[in-house]
Design an enzyme around this catalytic site. Sequence first.
Site, PDB file in Angstrom:
ATOM      1  N   SER A  73       0.847  -1.205   0.000  1.00 18.13           N
ATOM      2  CA  SER A  73       0.000   0.000   0.000  1.00 18.13           C
ATOM      3  C   SER A  73       0.878   1.250   0.000  1.00 18.13           C
ATOM      4  CB  SER A  73      -0.874   0.009   1.260  1.00 18.13           C
ATOM      5  OG  SER A  73      -1.543   1.247   1.387  1.00 18.13           O
TER       6      SER A  73
ATOM      7  N   TYR B 296      -0.576  -0.971  10.683  1.00 23.85           N
ATOM      8  CA  TYR B 296      -0.899  -1.219   9.275  1.00 23.85           C
ATOM      9  C   TYR B 296       0.173  -0.625   8.364  1.00 23.85           C
ATOM     10  CZ  TYR B 296      -3.430  -1.340   4.853  1.00 23.85           C
ATOM     11  OH  TYR B 296      -3.788  -1.560   3.540  1.00 23.85           O
TER      12      TYR B 296
HETATM   13  N1  NAP Z   1      -8.887  -0.858  -0.369  1.00 26.10           N
HETATM   14  C1  NAP Z   1      -7.858  -0.016  -0.227  1.00 26.10           C
HETATM   15  O1  NAP Z   1      -8.037   1.227  -0.170  1.00 26.10           O
HETATM   16  C2  NAP Z   1      -6.451  -0.574  -0.158  1.00 26.10           C
HETATM   17  C3  NAP Z   1      -5.386   0.330  -0.403  1.00 26.10           C
HETATM   18  C4  NAP Z   1      -4.093  -0.178  -0.359  1.00 26.10           C
HETATM   19  C5  NAP Z   1      -3.860  -1.498  -0.101  1.00 26.10           C
HETATM   20  N2  NAP Z   1      -4.903  -2.349   0.137  1.00 26.10           N
HETATM   21  C6  NAP Z   1      -4.605  -3.761   0.421  1.00 26.10           C
HETATM   22  O2  NAP Z   1      -5.244  -4.562  -0.571  1.00 26.10           O
HETATM   23  C7  NAP Z   1      -5.406  -5.890  -0.066  1.00 26.10           C
HETATM   24  C8  NAP Z   1      -6.819  -6.362  -0.363  1.00 26.10           C
HETATM   25  O3  NAP Z   1      -7.739  -5.540   0.346  1.00 26.10           O
HETATM   26  P1  NAP Z   1      -9.116  -5.060  -0.266  1.00 26.10           P
HETATM   27  O4  NAP Z   1      -9.102  -3.595  -0.270  1.00 26.10           O
HETATM   28  O5  NAP Z   1      -9.421  -5.784  -1.509  1.00 26.10           O
HETATM   29  O6  NAP Z   1     -10.094  -5.487   0.932  1.00 26.10           O
HETATM   30  P2  NAP Z   1     -11.402  -6.416   1.008  1.00 26.10           P
HETATM   31  O7  NAP Z   1     -12.321  -6.107  -0.115  1.00 26.10           O
HETATM   32  O8  NAP Z   1     -11.905  -6.249   2.400  1.00 26.10           O
HETATM   33  O9  NAP Z   1     -10.828  -7.900   0.816  1.00 26.10           O
HETATM   34  C9  NAP Z   1      -9.973  -8.450   1.788  1.00 26.10           C
HETATM   35  C10 NAP Z   1      -9.742  -9.931   1.511  1.00 26.10           C
HETATM   36  O10 NAP Z   1      -8.837 -10.433   2.515  1.00 26.10           O
HETATM   37  C11 NAP Z   1      -9.382 -11.616   3.082  1.00 26.10           C
HETATM   38  N3  NAP Z   1      -8.952 -11.754   4.480  1.00 26.10           N
HETATM   39  C12 NAP Z   1      -9.061 -10.820   5.463  1.00 26.10           C
HETATM   40  N4  NAP Z   1      -8.608 -11.320   6.633  1.00 26.10           N
HETATM   41  C13 NAP Z   1      -8.187 -12.585   6.383  1.00 26.10           C
HETATM   42  C14 NAP Z   1      -7.629 -13.627   7.189  1.00 26.10           C
HETATM   43  N5  NAP Z   1      -7.431 -13.463   8.516  1.00 26.10           N
HETATM   44  N6  NAP Z   1      -7.316 -14.802   6.610  1.00 26.10           N
HETATM   45  C15 NAP Z   1      -7.550 -14.989   5.281  1.00 26.10           C
HETATM   46  N7  NAP Z   1      -8.075 -14.050   4.468  1.00 26.10           N
HETATM   47  C16 NAP Z   1      -8.402 -12.870   5.014  1.00 26.10           C
HETATM   48  C17 NAP Z   1     -10.895 -11.460   2.945  1.00 26.10           C
HETATM   49  O11 NAP Z   1     -11.534 -12.735   2.826  1.00 26.10           O
HETATM   50  P3  NAP Z   1     -12.419 -13.490   3.941  1.00 26.10           P
HETATM   51  O12 NAP Z   1     -13.314 -12.485   4.600  1.00 26.10           O
HETATM   52  O13 NAP Z   1     -13.141 -14.533   3.127  1.00 26.10           O
HETATM   53  O14 NAP Z   1     -11.439 -14.098   4.881  1.00 26.10           O
HETATM   54  C18 NAP Z   1     -11.014 -10.742   1.601  1.00 26.10           C
HETATM   55  O15 NAP Z   1     -11.042 -11.682   0.543  1.00 26.10           O
HETATM   56  C19 NAP Z   1      -5.076  -5.815   1.432  1.00 26.10           C
HETATM   57  O16 NAP Z   1      -3.782  -6.347   1.654  1.00 26.10           O
HETATM   58  C20 NAP Z   1      -5.118  -4.317   1.730  1.00 26.10           C
HETATM   59  O17 NAP Z   1      -4.290  -3.995   2.820  1.00 26.10           O
HETATM   60  C21 NAP Z   1      -6.203  -1.915   0.099  1.00 26.10           C
END
Ligand code: NAP
Length: 243
Positions: A129, A139
Site C-alpha cells: 500500500s 498497518y
Molecule cells: N482498499 C484499499 O483502499 C487498499 C489500499 C491499499 C492497499 N490495500 C490492500 O489490498 C489488499 C486487499 O484488500 P481489499 O481492499 O481488496 O479489501 P477487502 O475487499 O476487504 O478484501 C480483503 C480480503 O482479505 C481476506 N482476508 C481478510 N482477513 C483474512 C484472514 N485473517 N485470513 C484470510 N483471508 C483474510 C478477505 O476474505 P475473507 O473475509 O473470506 O477471509 C477478503 O477476501 C489488502 O492487503 C489491503 O491492505 C487496500
Amino acid sequence: MGVALVTGPTAGIGREIAVELSLQGHDLILVSRDRVRLEELATELGNAEVLPADLSDRDQLAAVEQVAGDVDWLVNNAGYGINASFLDSEIDDEQALLDVLVTAVMRLSHAALPGMVAKGRGRILNVSSVAGWVPFGTYSAAKAWVTVFSEGLAAQTPAGIHVTALCPGFTRTEFHERAAMDVGGPGWMWLNAGEVARQGLRDCERGTVLSIPSMRYRAVSMVAQHAPRSLLRSVSKRRGEDG
Ligand SMILES: NC(=O)c1ccc[n+]([C@@H]2O[C@H](COP(=O)([O-])OP(=O)(O)OC[C@H]3O[C@@H](n4cnc5c(N)ncnc54)[C@H](OP(=O)(O)O)[C@@H]3O)[C@@H](O)[C@H]2O)c1
C-alpha cells in the site's frame, strides 16, 4: 499456464486478481476464511479449488504453506485494517493483523520460492500500500515491511522469478466498510479495484518491482518518499489528533 494461489480472493482487489488470472488460463487455489464465498467464486471461475483458512492462525497457515510449494503464481493479497489507535487497540488484534499482513506473506513466499527456483520461473505479487510510505500505526509499518521485503526478494531471486509490491492508494473494495472506517474524500482519490489488479499483474509479468497504480498515486508516492521524515511524522501526528 500454471497454478496461481491467491489469498483474499472473496472481495475487492484479490477477487479481481483471481478473475484476471483465471481468464489468462491459470488454475487457481483460492484461500481465505469465508468458505461459502470461496466456493461461489470457484464455481464462477470453473478452474479453481478452494482452501479455506484464517491466515492469522498458524496451523491453518501451515496447511496453505503445504500447497504453496508447487505454484507458478503466488499472490499475497489478504489484508484488512484496524480502526483504532495503537493506544486504544487490543494487543491480540494488533498481533493478528501482523500475522496476516506480514507473517503469512513471509511464510508463503518462503514456501513457494524453492519450487519456482527449481523451475527457473515464478511470479510473486505482494499487495502492499502507499500507506507504507507514511508512519501511521501497525498497518503502515506492516505495509512498509511488505514493500521492502518484496524489493529485497526481487534483488535476490534469479532472472525468471519476478517479485512485485503492488502499492495502491484508496481503492473501492470492502476494506473500509469491514474496518468501519468512514473515509469519504473526493471521487478522484478512489481507484477501481479491477484496474489496480490488472496493473499489478501486468507489472509483475514485466518484472516491475514497485507497482503504483495511477499517475496521482505515483505523484503522492514520489512526494512521500522524498519528503523529510519529520514532515511525515507531523502529518501523522495531526491525523492522530483529528481522530
Ligand atoms: N482498499 C484499499 O483502499 C487498499 C489500499 C491499499 C492497499 N490495500 C490492500 O489490498 C489488499 C486487499 O484488500 P481489499 O481492499 O481488496 O479489501 P477487502 O475487499 O476487504 O478484501 C480483503 C480480503 O482479505 C481476506 N482476508 C481478510 N482477513 C483474512 C484472514 N485473517 N485470513 C484470510 N483471508 C483474510 C478477505 O476474505 P475473507 O473475509 O473470506 O477471509 C477478503 O477476501 C489488502 O492487503 C489491503 O491492505 C487496500
